[in-house]
Write a protein that holds these residues in place. Structure first.
Motif, PDB file in Angstrom:
ATOM      1  N   ILE A 400       0.923  -1.293   0.124  1.00  0.00           N
ATOM      2  CA  ILE A 400      -0.117   0.050   0.016  1.00  0.00           C
ATOM      3  C   ILE A 400       0.729   1.258  -0.058  1.00  0.00           C
ATOM      4  O   ILE A 400       0.535   2.270  -0.679  1.00  0.00           O
ATOM      5  CB  ILE A 400      -0.907  -0.053   1.183  1.00  0.00           C
ATOM      6  CG1 ILE A 400      -1.903  -1.150   0.948  1.00  0.00           C
ATOM      7  CG2 ILE A 400      -1.609   1.338   1.358  1.00  0.00           C
ATOM      8  CD1 ILE A 400      -2.644  -1.418   2.241  1.00  0.00           C
ATOM      9  N   ALA A 401       2.180   1.117   0.766  1.00  0.00           N
ATOM     10  CA  ALA A 401       2.778   2.307   1.026  1.00  0.00           C
ATOM     11  C   ALA A 401       3.397   2.658  -0.465  1.00  0.00           C
ATOM     12  O   ALA A 401       3.786   3.978  -0.717  1.00  0.00           O
ATOM     13  CB  ALA A 401       3.905   2.219   1.849  1.00  0.00           C
ATOM     14  N   GLU A 402       3.960   1.682  -1.243  1.00  0.00           N
ATOM     15  CA  GLU A 402       4.492   1.952  -2.492  1.00  0.00           C
ATOM     16  C   GLU A 402       3.475   2.432  -3.510  1.00  0.00           C
ATOM     17  O   GLU A 402       4.022   2.849  -4.629  1.00  0.00           O
ATOM     18  CB  GLU A 402       4.847   0.423  -3.086  1.00  0.00           C
ATOM     19  CG  GLU A 402       6.133  -0.097  -2.336  1.00  0.00           C
ATOM     20  CD  GLU A 402       6.415  -1.472  -2.636  1.00  0.00           C
ATOM     21  OE1 GLU A 402       5.822  -2.166  -3.473  1.00  0.00           O
ATOM     22  OE2 GLU A 402       7.436  -2.066  -2.154  1.00  0.00           O
ATOM     23  N   CYS A 403       2.210   2.554  -3.421  1.00  0.00           N
ATOM     24  CA  CYS A 403       1.250   3.076  -4.301  1.00  0.00           C
ATOM     25  C   CYS A 403       1.004   4.066  -3.978  1.00  0.00           C
ATOM     26  O   CYS A 403       1.066   4.878  -3.020  1.00  0.00           O
ATOM     27  CB  CYS A 403      -0.170   2.383  -4.439  1.00  0.00           C
ATOM     28  SG  CYS A 403       0.415   0.571  -4.841  1.00  0.00           S
ATOM     29  N   VAL A 415     -11.354  -8.636   2.594  1.00  0.00           N
ATOM     30  CA  VAL A 415     -10.143  -7.559   2.519  1.00  0.00           C
ATOM     31  C   VAL A 415     -10.185  -6.738   4.006  1.00  0.00           C
ATOM     32  O   VAL A 415     -11.242  -6.610   4.304  1.00  0.00           O
ATOM     33  CB  VAL A 415     -10.478  -6.824   1.294  1.00  0.00           C
ATOM     34  CG1 VAL A 415      -9.402  -5.723   1.546  1.00  0.00           C
ATOM     35  CG2 VAL A 415     -10.361  -7.678   0.157  1.00  0.00           C
ATOM     36  N   ASP A 416      -8.891  -6.712   4.326  1.00  0.00           N
ATOM     37  CA  ASP A 416      -8.926  -5.887   5.708  1.00  0.00           C
ATOM     38  C   ASP A 416      -8.562  -4.420   5.169  1.00  0.00           C
ATOM     39  O   ASP A 416      -7.590  -4.046   4.939  1.00  0.00           O
ATOM     40  CB  ASP A 416      -7.545  -6.198   6.310  1.00  0.00           C
ATOM     41  CG  ASP A 416      -7.315  -5.757   7.861  1.00  0.00           C
ATOM     42  OD1 ASP A 416      -8.250  -4.639   8.026  1.00  0.00           O
ATOM     43  OD2 ASP A 416      -6.319  -5.921   8.340  1.00  0.00           O
ATOM     44  N   TYR A 417      -9.960  -3.837   5.271  1.00  0.00           N
ATOM     45  CA  TYR A 417      -9.701  -2.392   4.582  1.00  0.00           C
ATOM     46  C   TYR A 417      -9.090  -1.224   5.635  1.00  0.00           C
ATOM     47  O   TYR A 417      -8.950  -0.177   5.283  1.00  0.00           O
ATOM     48  CB  TYR A 417     -11.157  -1.949   4.466  1.00  0.00           C
ATOM     49  CG  TYR A 417     -11.641  -2.753   3.148  1.00  0.00           C
ATOM     50  CD1 TYR A 417     -11.528  -2.319   1.891  1.00  0.00           C
ATOM     51  CD2 TYR A 417     -12.349  -3.727   3.388  1.00  0.00           C
ATOM     52  CE1 TYR A 417     -12.004  -3.047   0.823  1.00  0.00           C
ATOM     53  CE2 TYR A 417     -13.109  -4.615   2.298  1.00  0.00           C
ATOM     54  CZ  TYR A 417     -12.904  -4.180   0.934  1.00  0.00           C
ATOM     55  OH  TYR A 417     -13.162  -4.821  -0.095  1.00  0.00           O
ATOM     56  N   ALA A 423      -2.750   4.292   3.366  1.00  0.00           N
ATOM     57  CA  ALA A 423      -2.946   4.985   2.061  1.00  0.00           C
ATOM     58  C   ALA A 423      -2.618   6.307   1.619  1.00  0.00           C
ATOM     59  O   ALA A 423      -3.528   7.123   2.301  1.00  0.00           O
ATOM     60  CB  ALA A 423      -4.070   4.106   0.971  1.00  0.00           C
ATOM     61  N   ALA A 424      -1.780   6.673   0.667  1.00  0.00           N
ATOM     62  CA  ALA A 424      -1.884   8.049   0.419  1.00  0.00           C
ATOM     63  C   ALA A 424      -3.162   8.672  -0.175  1.00  0.00           C
ATOM     64  O   ALA A 424      -3.364   9.715   0.046  1.00  0.00           O
ATOM     65  CB  ALA A 424      -0.619   8.189  -0.643  1.00  0.00           C
ATOM     66  N   ALA A 440     -11.695   8.685   6.092  1.00  0.00           N
ATOM     67  CA  ALA A 440     -10.552   9.592   6.220  1.00  0.00           C
ATOM     68  C   ALA A 440     -10.359  10.601   5.133  1.00  0.00           C
ATOM     69  O   ALA A 440     -11.080  10.409   4.175  1.00  0.00           O
ATOM     70  CB  ALA A 440      -9.550   8.748   6.495  1.00  0.00           C
ATOM     71  N   ALA A 441      -9.645  11.484   5.633  1.00  0.00           N
ATOM     72  CA  ALA A 441      -9.484  12.685   4.598  1.00  0.00           C
ATOM     73  C   ALA A 441      -8.716  12.098   3.158  1.00  0.00           C
ATOM     74  O   ALA A 441      -8.932  12.890   2.237  1.00  0.00           O
ATOM     75  CB  ALA A 441      -8.457  13.726   5.301  1.00  0.00           C
ATOM     76  N   THR A 442      -8.188  11.025   3.045  1.00  0.00           N
ATOM     77  CA  THR A 442      -7.534  10.259   2.163  1.00  0.00           C
ATOM     78  C   THR A 442      -8.405   9.739   1.143  1.00  0.00           C
ATOM     79  O   THR A 442      -8.237   9.112   0.061  1.00  0.00           O
ATOM     80  CB  THR A 442      -6.439   9.475   2.501  1.00  0.00           C
ATOM     81  OG1 THR A 442      -6.759   8.613   3.382  1.00  0.00           O
ATOM     82  CG2 THR A 442      -5.202  10.267   3.067  1.00  0.00           C
TER      83      THR A 442
END
Length: 446
Positions: A400-403, A415-417, A423-424, A440-442
């Protein structure tokens, strides 16, 4: 009524479960039907042109979610079920033949009945007096009598006298645990009174309820109507989503409040486009047929345009959010597509809008990966052959961090949402984040 001799003999065999059923096409419709018929006491031969399916069935290994391997093993253990690719040798054994083959659209969005026609020609090679042939594939009203019937009558045998024709639309709903083949009411029709009685008796012995209608064309229209109803209403909420979003109104909140009305309203939900074999395809069978009568089908065609435009709308929203929040162009972005199946909790990729999303994103230069707990690998598809063999990535904090963005196309329960909190950017087409209290704001709804 007093049945003619061939029909009377077949009715007797149906009533005593001696009639052998042949089910042609062992996919999402045919395999559940075959097992249901076996459980009702019929001997059943399943037919499919794919030798891999025949091999899996022989090992009691199911490839259909609605039929577990244990259910398949149980059917095989009765000794009344077998599967084969040998149409020429085995079709003549069958007293009732049920056709469950695909009816896709061609490149010009016109009906493609080649599978029905090829199957009919295969049946014709060994057609004999006293057989009942039933079409279950979704098609335009009149197909059974004007396409299937003439091919079979090319043998010299006459429908309604020598052999009998019927139509009964499939109503499978993959992933729905509340209904199965045996419990879904079955619309049935025959080409003539004798055929009508035979079709009703055949299904009535295996299913909880049959619903006879007056003609095969009416039965064909029933299935088309059911799917047009869904397509038009989904298009409506998709259009409302775009309008309300411009007004700063959340369509999902609107729907939740509207559905509290106990009458006069039925909730439908927006999404990234339509998927599955039925809703994106079946309405166009009627629009094509209506041209023969010089009649427009404006609602149906407009609904098709709106639903077909949704993947492009989602990609546009994603591109705008990337630019506004990260100052990054989509052409330089890494996107994780979450959910490839067309529907929640099923491993079914047929006509999935996620395939179109992937295509549009890659056309714009994005680097796309996907995660789907039900689809470890993308199988061959009719329109997206380039994706065959692409594999699901693990959904981890690192992935997730790579995207630059995660695009939720299908909201599988497995799925563990909560992982997406890091996530960005999350583009949510299914309202799953808000539904789970993870807004969330994202998160951007699209």
């Amino acid at each position: 009524m007093t049945l003619p001799d061939p029909a009377a003999k077949l009715m007797s065999r149906i009533q005593t479960r001696e009639a052998r059923a042949g089910v042609i096409g062992l996919g999402y419709v045919g395999l559940p039907l075959a097992v249901t018929l076996v459980n009702a006491g019929y001997p059943v031969t399943g037919f499919d042109i794919d030798p891999a399916k025949i091999a899996l069935i022989s090992r009691a290994h199911s490839y259909i979610q609605a039929v577990t391997s244990d259910m398949l093993a149980g059917a095989l253990a009765t000794g009344r079920f077998s599967a084969t690719a040998d149409f020429a040798a085995r079709l003549s054994e069958c007293d009732v033949i049920v056709i469950c083959v695909p009816t896709p659209l061609n490149a010009h969005r016109e009906p493609d009945l080649r599978f029905v026609e090829e199957t009919a020609r295969s049946i014709a090679q060994s057609l004999r007096a006293g057989q009942l042939v039933i079409l279950e594939s979704t098609t335009w009203p009149g197909t059974t009598s004007s396409v299937l019937g003439p091919i079979l009558e090319g043998t010299g045998l006459r429908a309604g006298t020598d052999f009998f024709l019927g139509y009964s639309p499939e109503r499978e709903d993959p992933g729905n645990p509340q209904f199965s083949t045996s419990t879904i009411p079955k619309v049935v029709a025959g080409d003539g009174d004798a055929a009508q009685e035979l079709v009703a008796a055949f299904y009535g012995a295996a299913l909880a309820r049959v619903v006879p209608v007056s003609s095969t064309a009416t039965a064909e229209a029933v299935k088309i109507t059911e799917n047009i109803f869904r397509a038009v209403n989904i298009a409506l909420v998709n259009e409302l989503k775009i309008v309300y979003d411009a007004m700063g109104i959340d369509i999902w909140e609107v729907i939740e409040a509207a559905k509290t009305k106990p009458f006069g309203y039925m909730p439908f939900y927006p999404g990234p486009g339509l998927g599955g074999h039925c809703i994106p395809i079946d309405p166009f069978y009627l629009t094509w047929k209506s041209r023969e009568y010089d009649l427009p089908t404006r609602f149906i065609e407009l609904a098709g345009e709106i639903n077909a435009a949704m993947p492009r709308h989602v990609v546009t929203r994603l591109a705008e959010a990337l630019d506004r929040r990260q100052g990054k162009a989509l052409s330089r972005a890494r996107i994780l597509l979450l959910g490839m199946a067309y529907k929640r909790n099923v491993p079914d990729l047929r006509e999935s809008p996620a395939l179109k999303l992937m295509e549009l994103l890659e056309e714009r230069g994005a680097e796309v990966s996907y995660h789907d707990p039900h689809l470890a690998e993308i199988p061959p598809t009719r329109n997206y052959g380039d994706y065959r063999g692409r594999r699901s990535v693990d959904l981890t904090p690192e992935a997730i961090a790579e995207c630059d963005a995660v695009l939720i196309a299908t909201d599988h329960d497995a799925v563990d949402y909560s992982l997406l909190r890091k996530a960005a950017l999350v583009i949510d087409t299914r309202n799953v984040m808000a539904r789970l209290g993870l807004q969330a704001a994202t998160v951007v709804k699209a």
